[in-house]
Write a protein that holds these residues in place. Structure first.
Motif, PDB file in Angstrom:
ATOM      1  N   ALA A   1       0.839  -1.191   0.037  1.00 49.76           N
ATOM      2  CA  ALA A   1      -0.069  -0.035   0.088  1.00 49.76           C
ATOM      3  C   ALA A   1       0.800   1.243   0.065  1.00 49.76           C
ATOM      4  O   ALA A   1       0.554   2.046  -0.783  1.00 49.76           O
ATOM      5  CB  ALA A   1      -0.763   0.151   1.230  1.00 49.76           C
ATOM      6  N   ASP A   2       1.934   1.155   0.905  1.00 44.13           N
ATOM      7  CA  ASP A   2       2.784   2.572   0.827  1.00 44.13           C
ATOM      8  C   ASP A   2       3.539   2.486  -0.465  1.00 44.13           C
ATOM      9  O   ASP A   2       3.736   3.931  -0.814  1.00 44.13           O
ATOM     10  CB  ASP A   2       3.777   2.388   1.872  1.00 44.13           C
ATOM     11  N   ALA A   3       3.875   1.361  -1.105  1.00 44.57           N
ATOM     12  CA  ALA A   3       4.687   1.505  -2.491  1.00 44.57           C
ATOM     13  C   ALA A   3       3.647   2.160  -3.391  1.00 44.57           C
ATOM     14  O   ALA A   3       4.110   2.947  -4.427  1.00 44.57           O
ATOM     15  CB  ALA A   3       5.108   0.149  -2.716  1.00 44.57           C
ATOM     16  N   THR A   4       2.337   1.454  -3.337  1.00 44.09           N
ATOM     17  CA  THR A   4       1.319   1.990  -4.350  1.00 44.09           C
ATOM     18  C   THR A   4       1.061   3.653  -4.270  1.00 44.09           C
ATOM     19  O   THR A   4       1.112   4.484  -5.187  1.00 44.09           O
ATOM     20  CB  THR A   4       0.033   1.378  -4.024  1.00 44.09           C
ATOM     21  N   VAL A   5       0.760   4.167  -2.963  1.00 40.60           N
ATOM     22  CA  VAL A   5       0.945   5.449  -2.671  1.00 40.60           C
ATOM     23  C   VAL A   5       2.114   6.399  -2.986  1.00 40.60           C
ATOM     24  O   VAL A   5       2.014   7.349  -3.850  1.00 40.60           O
ATOM     25  CB  VAL A   5       0.578   5.780  -1.249  1.00 40.60           C
ATOM     26  N   GLU A   6       3.206   5.765  -3.015  1.00 47.59           N
ATOM     27  CA  GLU A   6       4.509   6.498  -3.036  1.00 47.59           C
ATOM     28  C   GLU A   6       4.640   6.570  -4.834  1.00 47.59           C
ATOM     29  O   GLU A   6       5.157   7.563  -5.521  1.00 47.59           O
ATOM     30  CB  GLU A   6       5.631   5.806  -2.705  1.00 47.59           C
ATOM     31  N   GLU A   7       4.078   5.406  -5.626  1.00 47.30           N
ATOM     32  CA  GLU A   7       4.144   5.461  -6.908  1.00 47.30           C
ATOM     33  C   GLU A   7       3.253   6.493  -7.467  1.00 47.30           C
ATOM     34  O   GLU A   7       3.521   6.996  -8.603  1.00 47.30           O
ATOM     35  CB  GLU A   7       3.915   4.010  -7.284  1.00 47.30           C
ATOM     36  N   GLU A   8       2.081   6.410  -6.853  1.00 49.35           N
ATOM     37  CA  GLU A   8       1.147   7.503  -7.325  1.00 49.35           C
ATOM     38  C   GLU A   8       1.641   8.834  -7.026  1.00 49.35           C
ATOM     39  O   GLU A   8       1.356   9.613  -7.968  1.00 49.35           O
ATOM     40  CB  GLU A   8      -0.183   7.198  -6.644  1.00 49.35           C
ATOM     41  N   GLU A   9       2.369   9.276  -6.133  1.00 49.06           N
ATOM     42  CA  GLU A   9       2.883  10.424  -5.637  1.00 49.06           C
ATOM     43  C   GLU A   9       4.108  10.754  -6.619  1.00 49.06           C
ATOM     44  O   GLU A   9       3.899  11.753  -7.098  1.00 49.06           O
ATOM     45  CB  GLU A   9       3.445  10.460  -4.279  1.00 49.06           C
ATOM     46  N   LYS A  10       4.725   9.927  -6.970  1.00 50.02           N
ATOM     47  CA  LYS A  10       5.853   9.991  -8.147  1.00 50.02           C
ATOM     48  C   LYS A  10       5.294  10.124  -9.506  1.00 50.02           C
ATOM     49  O   LYS A  10       5.771  11.055 -10.164  1.00 50.02           O
ATOM     50  CB  LYS A  10       6.704   8.793  -8.063  1.00 50.02           C
ATOM     51  N   LYS A  11       4.059   9.698 -10.070  1.00 48.93           N
ATOM     52  CA  LYS A  11       3.331   9.661 -10.968  1.00 48.93           C
ATOM     53  C   LYS A  11       2.705  11.306 -11.099  1.00 48.93           C
ATOM     54  O   LYS A  11       2.873  12.140 -12.254  1.00 48.93           O
ATOM     55  CB  LYS A  11       2.368   8.819 -11.478  1.00 48.93           C
ATOM     56  N   LYS A  12       2.151  11.647  -9.983  1.00 54.04           N
ATOM     57  CA  LYS A  12       1.619  13.076  -9.980  1.00 54.04           C
ATOM     58  C   LYS A  12       2.674  14.059 -10.094  1.00 54.04           C
ATOM     59  O   LYS A  12       2.283  15.291 -10.413  1.00 54.04           O
ATOM     60  CB  LYS A  12       0.477  12.883  -8.740  1.00 54.04           C
ATOM     61  N   ASN A  13       3.687  13.698  -9.087  1.00 57.70           N
ATOM     62  CA  ASN A  13       4.756  14.795  -9.106  1.00 57.70           C
ATOM     63  C   ASN A  13       6.002  14.371  -9.444  1.00 57.70           C
ATOM     64  O   ASN A  13       7.166  14.156  -8.582  1.00 57.70           O
ATOM     65  CB  ASN A  13       4.786  15.425  -7.699  1.00 57.70           C
ATOM     66  N   ARG A  14       6.062  14.160 -10.865  1.00 59.25           N
ATOM     67  CA  ARG A  14       7.279  13.285 -11.291  1.00 59.25           C
ATOM     68  C   ARG A  14       8.655  14.186 -11.010  1.00 59.25           C
ATOM     69  O   ARG A  14       9.830  13.748 -10.834  1.00 59.25           O
ATOM     70  CB  ARG A  14       7.241  12.910 -13.000  1.00 59.25           C
ATOM     71  N   LEU A  15       8.497  15.521 -11.317  1.00 60.92           N
ATOM     72  CA  LEU A  15       9.640  16.176 -11.126  1.00 60.92           C
ATOM     73  C   LEU A  15      10.249  16.301  -9.857  1.00 60.92           C
ATOM     74  O   LEU A  15      11.486  16.469  -9.700  1.00 60.92           O
ATOM     75  CB  LEU A  15       9.289  17.776 -11.703  1.00 60.92           C
ATOM     76  N   LYS A  16       9.540  16.271  -8.914  1.00 61.18           N
ATOM     77  CA  LYS A  16       9.988  16.005  -7.453  1.00 61.18           C
ATOM     78  C   LYS A  16      10.703  14.605  -7.259  1.00 61.18           C
ATOM     79  O   LYS A  16      11.663  15.107  -6.356  1.00 61.18           O
ATOM     80  CB  LYS A  16       8.817  16.100  -6.581  1.00 61.18           C
ATOM     81  N   HIS A  17      10.592  13.935  -7.858  1.00 56.47           N
ATOM     82  CA  HIS A  17      11.422  12.605  -7.555  1.00 56.47           C
ATOM     83  C   HIS A  17      12.442  12.065  -8.842  1.00 56.47           C
ATOM     84  O   HIS A  17      12.941  11.101  -8.590  1.00 56.47           O
ATOM     85  CB  HIS A  17      10.254  11.437  -7.384  1.00 56.47           C
ATOM     86  N   ILE A  18      12.797  12.974  -9.515  1.00 55.05           N
ATOM     87  CA  ILE A  18      13.779  12.670 -10.239  1.00 55.05           C
ATOM     88  C   ILE A  18      15.228  12.844  -9.868  1.00 55.05           C
ATOM     89  O   ILE A  18      15.258  13.941  -9.076  1.00 55.05           O
ATOM     90  CB  ILE A  18      13.631  13.509 -11.856  1.00 55.05           C
ATOM     91  N   PRO A  19      15.806  11.724  -9.580  1.00 54.74           N
ATOM     92  CA  PRO A  19      17.000  11.767  -8.912  1.00 54.74           C
ATOM     93  C   PRO A  19      18.134  12.767  -9.634  1.00 54.74           C
ATOM     94  O   PRO A  19      18.262  12.658 -10.797  1.00 54.74           O
ATOM     95  CB  PRO A  19      17.673  10.262  -8.945  1.00 54.74           C
ATOM     96  N   ILE A  20      18.905  13.498  -8.847  1.00 51.43           N
ATOM     97  CA  ILE A  20      19.702  14.523  -9.322  1.00 51.43           C
ATOM     98  C   ILE A  20      21.093  14.003  -8.887  1.00 51.43           C
ATOM     99  O   ILE A  20      21.607  13.795  -7.808  1.00 51.43           O
ATOM    100  CB  ILE A  20      19.538  15.810  -8.895  1.00 51.43           C
ATOM    101  N   PRO A  21      22.091  13.447  -9.762  1.00 54.01           N
ATOM    102  CA  PRO A  21      23.429  13.280  -9.407  1.00 54.01           C
ATOM    103  C   PRO A  21      24.166  14.445  -8.559  1.00 54.01           C
ATOM    104  O   PRO A  21      24.134  15.620  -9.234  1.00 54.01           O
ATOM    105  CB  PRO A  21      24.226  12.737 -10.568  1.00 54.01           C
ATOM    106  N   LYS A  22      25.377  13.930  -7.800  1.00 58.25           N
ATOM    107  CA  LYS A  22      26.057  15.035  -7.450  1.00 58.25           C
ATOM    108  C   LYS A  22      27.301  15.158  -8.393  1.00 58.25           C
ATOM    109  O   LYS A  22      28.033  14.263  -8.274  1.00 58.25           O
ATOM    110  CB  LYS A  22      26.437  14.465  -6.040  1.00 58.25           C
TER     111      LYS A  22
END
Length: 311
Positions: free
Chosen positions: A89-110
């Motif tokens: 359930a947590d993974a589903t919620v997290e995946e939905e969150e990532k889909k809704k706000n994709r830009l927030k979750h794109i990893p940025i390399p150092k």
């Protein structure tokens, strides 16, 4: 067999010679036994009974331990199922969150700022969604004009302009509204200028790779476009020759995309069909000839009208 309530091993054999057990000894004494013999008989019975109870106790403890182990196993399994369900359930919620706000979750390399970062291209969301689905998309979106349109759209877009859409797995995702609409200025492939086409192809190939297209398909399409630009028609003076190649490119690529999910599948599009290219050129030539004839007829008719009006 009745359940024992205490461990028989901790019990102490009573003193059957005491006055307290005189009543218990009496029946035995009446049977021609002395007091001591009667006490010994009572003690022997107690010892035998206690030994049997000790065996019963050991079996009872073993059964209790096995039952407790089973109960604990069931509890652990239930807890594990609940934990797995919660994680899902947590993974589903997290995946939905990532889909809704994709830009927030794109990893940025150092890493330091790339020296050519200012030259990174910004492609239309609509075109990229087409690529993600494996659909045909116009090459225009990777031309200089198409990239300029994309930059303008990003600047003009309302950050709150999001619309729901269904993903391939049936989930709901929120995407920018402009990702669902084609550009109002899109140019068909067959109408592109050869220079625009040549500039767009490397960018499109890079986008195909970045969007996770199968390496074999990317290589096939790159070979297809490269073969067109190496074709003898590409370097001829007559614009119709190059337009025939661009028309062939658009028609074949559309047909190729449409054939992929069909039972017979698609083909190696990088292998050019010179017969079809010649047919395409002939068709364009006849259309161009007909248009010129119509223009000529129109001009003649206008001259005739002018002459008649003068007379």
């Amino acid at each position: 067999m009745n359940r024992l309530l205490s461990d028989p091993q901790i019990e102490i054999c009573p003193d059957f010679t005491s006055a307290f057990y005189q009543t218990s000894r009496a029946p035995l004494v009446a049977a021609n036994n002395t007091e001591d013999q009667a006490a010994n008989l009572l003690q022997a019975v107690w010892v035998a009974t206690n030994a049997a109870q000790q065996l019963q106790w050991q079996a009872q403890v073993a059964l209790d331990q096995a039952a407790e182990a089973d109960r604990q196993r069931l509890i652990d399994q239930e807890n594990d199922h609940l934990l797995q369900a919660q994680r899902l359930a947590d993974a589903t919620v997290e995946e939905e969150e990532k889909k809704k706000n994709r830009l927030k979750h794109i990893p940025i390399p150092k890493r330091p700022r790339p020296s050519r970062a200012s030259e990174n291209i910004l492609v239309s969301d609509f075109a990229l969604r087409k690529l993600d689905k494996g659909h045909f998309v116009e090459i225009y979106y990777w031309t200089n004009k198409g990239l300029a349109d994309a930059r303008f759209s990003y600047r003009a877009a309302d950050d709150e302009g999001m619309v729901p859409t269904k993903t391939s797995d049936g989930a709901t995702a929120w995407i920018p509204a402009n990702a669902t609409r084609p550009s109002s200025t899109v140019v068909p492939d067959c109408s592109l200028e050869p220079l625009d086409f040549a500039q767009a192809i490397p960018r499109l190939v890079a986008s195909l790779t970045e969007r996770g297209w199968n390496h074999e398909r990317v290589h096939m399409l790159a070979g297809f476009w490269g073969a067109l630009m190496l074709h003898r028609y590409w370097s001829l003076d007559d614009p119709l020759d190059r337009r025939a190649l661009l028309m062939y490119q658009e028609e074949q690529r559309r047909a190729w995309h449409q054939a992929i999910p069909l039972p017979d599948g698609a083909w190696d599009i990088s292998i050019l069909d010179d017969v079809e290219i010649s047919r395409t050129l002939d068709r364009l030539y006849r259309e161009d000839r007909r248009r010129k004839d119509q223009d000529f007829d129109y001009q003649v008719s206008m001259i005739q009208l002018v002459c008649l009006s003068i007379h």
